[in-house]
Design a protein around this motif. Sequence first.
Motif, mmCIF file in Angstrom:
data_model
loop_
_atom_site.group_PDB
_atom_site.id
_atom_site.type_symbol
_atom_site.label_atom_id
_atom_site.label_comp_id
_atom_site.label_asym_id
_atom_site.label_seq_id
_atom_site.Cartn_x
_atom_site.Cartn_y
_atom_site.Cartn_z
ATOM 1 N N GLY A 93 28.328 -17.292 -7.177
ATOM 2 C CA GLY A 93 28.142 -17.759 -8.550
ATOM 3 C C GLY A 93 27.916 -19.248 -8.668
ATOM 4 O O GLY A 93 27.756 -19.770 -9.775
ATOM 5 N N THR A 94 27.907 -19.938 -7.534
ATOM 6 C CA THR A 94 27.683 -21.394 -7.528
ATOM 7 C C THR A 94 26.467 -21.664 -6.656
ATOM 8 O O THR A 94 26.565 -21.796 -5.433
ATOM 9 C CB THR A 94 28.918 -22.130 -6.980
ATOM 10 O OG1 THR A 94 30.076 -21.730 -7.704
ATOM 11 C CG2 THR A 94 28.739 -23.643 -7.113
ATOM 12 N N THR A 95 25.313 -21.714 -7.275
ATOM 13 C CA THR A 95 24.070 -21.807 -6.521
ATOM 14 C C THR A 95 23.817 -23.219 -6.004
ATOM 15 O O THR A 95 24.419 -24.201 -6.462
ATOM 16 C CB THR A 95 22.880 -21.388 -7.393
ATOM 17 O OG1 THR A 95 22.718 -22.365 -8.444
ATOM 18 C CG2 THR A 95 23.087 -20.005 -8.004
ATOM 19 N N GLN A 96 22.895 -23.295 -5.049
ATOM 20 C CA GLN A 96 22.468 -24.601 -4.551
ATOM 21 C C GLN A 96 21.912 -25.456 -5.685
ATOM 22 O O GLN A 96 22.192 -26.657 -5.765
ATOM 23 C CB GLN A 96 21.412 -24.419 -3.457
ATOM 24 C CG GLN A 96 21.917 -23.768 -2.186
ATOM 25 C CD GLN A 96 22.722 -24.702 -1.308
ATOM 26 O OE1 GLN A 96 22.710 -25.915 -1.488
ATOM 27 N NE2 GLN A 96 23.432 -24.130 -0.371
ATOM 28 N N ALA A 97 21.136 -24.839 -6.555
ATOM 29 C CA ALA A 97 20.544 -25.595 -7.665
ATOM 30 C C ALA A 97 21.623 -26.182 -8.567
ATOM 31 O O ALA A 97 21.487 -27.310 -9.062
ATOM 32 C CB ALA A 97 19.618 -24.688 -8.470
ATOM 33 N N MET A 98 22.690 -25.428 -8.780
ATOM 34 C CA MET A 98 23.797 -25.934 -9.601
ATOM 35 C C MET A 98 24.404 -27.179 -8.970
ATOM 36 O O MET A 98 24.635 -28.195 -9.640
ATOM 37 C CB MET A 98 24.867 -24.856 -9.758
ATOM 38 C CG MET A 98 24.492 -23.701 -10.649
ATOM 39 S SD MET A 98 25.816 -22.444 -10.620
ATOM 40 C CE MET A 98 25.115 -21.224 -11.772
ATOM 41 N N THR A 99 24.682 -27.111 -7.669
ATOM 42 C CA THR A 99 25.306 -28.247 -7.000
ATOM 43 C C THR A 99 24.364 -29.438 -6.923
ATOM 44 O O THR A 99 24.793 -30.594 -7.070
ATOM 45 C CB THR A 99 25.772 -27.845 -5.586
ATOM 46 O OG1 THR A 99 26.652 -26.722 -5.682
ATOM 47 C CG2 THR A 99 26.503 -28.985 -4.911
ATOM 48 N N MET A 100 23.089 -29.197 -6.722
ATOM 49 C CA MET A 100 22.123 -30.293 -6.723
ATOM 50 C C MET A 100 22.106 -30.980 -8.079
ATOM 51 O O MET A 100 22.054 -32.216 -8.172
ATOM 52 C CB MET A 100 20.740 -29.768 -6.346
ATOM 53 C CG MET A 100 20.646 -29.289 -4.900
ATOM 54 S SD MET A 100 19.192 -28.268 -4.550
ATOM 55 C CE MET A 100 17.924 -29.538 -4.391
ATOM 56 N N ARG A 101 22.167 -30.172 -9.137
ATOM 57 C CA ARG A 101 22.195 -30.731 -10.492
ATOM 58 C C ARG A 101 23.506 -31.476 -10.752
ATOM 59 O O ARG A 101 23.525 -32.565 -11.319
ATOM 60 C CB ARG A 101 22.000 -29.601 -11.495
ATOM 61 C CG ARG A 101 21.793 -30.044 -12.937
ATOM 62 C CD ARG A 101 21.229 -28.914 -13.772
ATOM 63 N NE ARG A 101 22.166 -27.789 -13.892
ATOM 64 C CZ ARG A 101 21.942 -26.569 -13.413
ATOM 65 N NH1 ARG A 101 20.824 -26.306 -12.746
ATOM 66 N NH2 ARG A 101 22.814 -25.596 -13.585
ATOM 67 N N ASP A 102 24.608 -30.885 -10.319
ATOM 68 C CA ASP A 102 25.914 -31.524 -10.494
ATOM 69 C C ASP A 102 25.989 -32.874 -9.792
ATOM 70 O O ASP A 102 26.691 -33.785 -10.255
ATOM 71 C CB ASP A 102 27.021 -30.633 -9.923
ATOM 72 C CG ASP A 102 27.284 -29.379 -10.740
ATOM 73 O OD1 ASP A 102 26.842 -29.321 -11.906
ATOM 74 O OD2 ASP A 102 27.938 -28.461 -10.210
ATOM 75 N N THR A 103 25.286 -32.991 -8.674
ATOM 76 C CA THR A 103 25.371 -34.228 -7.897
ATOM 77 C C THR A 103 24.938 -35.437 -8.701
ATOM 78 O O THR A 103 25.462 -36.544 -8.504
ATOM 79 C CB THR A 103 24.555 -34.094 -6.599
ATOM 80 O OG1 THR A 103 25.135 -33.057 -5.798
ATOM 81 C CG2 THR A 103 24.552 -35.388 -5.797
ATOM 82 N N GLY A 104 24.018 -35.259 -9.615
ATOM 83 C CA GLY A 104 23.645 -36.370 -10.494
ATOM 84 C C GLY A 104 24.839 -36.878 -11.276
ATOM 85 O O GLY A 104 25.040 -38.098 -11.427
ATOM 86 N N ALA A 105 25.680 -35.943 -11.760
ATOM 87 C CA ALA A 105 26.887 -36.326 -12.493
ATOM 88 C C ALA A 105 27.913 -36.959 -11.558
ATOM 89 O O ALA A 105 28.636 -37.886 -11.952
ATOM 90 C CB ALA A 105 27.483 -35.106 -13.196
ATOM 91 N N PHE A 106 27.978 -36.477 -10.316
ATOM 92 C CA PHE A 106 28.915 -37.068 -9.361
ATOM 93 C C PHE A 106 28.523 -38.515 -9.054
ATOM 94 O O PHE A 106 29.387 -39.394 -8.951
ATOM 95 C CB PHE A 106 28.925 -36.257 -8.055
ATOM 96 C CG PHE A 106 29.291 -34.800 -8.213
ATOM 97 C CD1 PHE A 106 30.007 -34.354 -9.313
ATOM 98 C CD2 PHE A 106 28.900 -33.867 -7.252
ATOM 99 C CE1 PHE A 106 30.346 -33.001 -9.455
ATOM 100 C CE2 PHE A 106 29.236 -32.532 -7.383
ATOM 101 C CZ PHE A 106 29.950 -32.098 -8.485
#
Length: 243
Positions: A93-106
Amino acid sequence: MAKREFKISTPDGIAGAGLFRSVDKTRAGVILYMDAFGPRPALDQMAERLAGQGYAVLVPDLFYRAGAYGPFDAKTAFAEEKTRAELRALIGGTTQAMTMRDTGAFIEALAAEGISGPIGTVGYCMGGSRALNAAAAHPDRIVAAASFHGGNLASDAPDSPHRNAARLKARVYVGSAGVDGSFPPEQSALLAEALRSAGVDHIIENYVGMGHGWCVPDHGVYDAAGAERHWKRLLTLFDETLG
């Protein structure tokens, strides 16, 4: 060693995270991408060691979309049917695309803490592929990316990291377990070909005799000597790229 717990606003919600930094002047920022068992004392210990070298280390909860989960015992969670199913659901339920997008916030969260320069990433297990894909998604900021016992780094999936090699500007280090069904020799060869063809400065190193998870101290296959070797490689990578 100072640790701050705080919340990061992402496009999909609020992610919990820990930020580790020493009282001394911070050299640069590092994002540590967790393994499948989530943020916990073992990862805190690893982040503290990195922070002791002068880095501001962010350890975000990548499963925040799922709400409350775990805690998991890294030694037994995949051996028990109930927790194995829960883990697979969290990972799926936690896709690569989600984490790539989240990284901007990180990255923005680090900037808010005064860390606005180059960033390094490191990931373990499922975090290994995410550390590499994060560097591909944010090549203007991430200058070094490391994966240890990362799985599916060159799989058939459309979001496999090897497919993003041309987007990488970071230096890449991949440390693989000696025998690892999630990253077999054919994937290692395919990843090496993709990185070399894309002109990426990289090393792929096979840790003979190590099992999947050998770097993380609460794993059943943790190997102290192998973990120290991993620390030497990781710190050299960051010393040479983050300064």
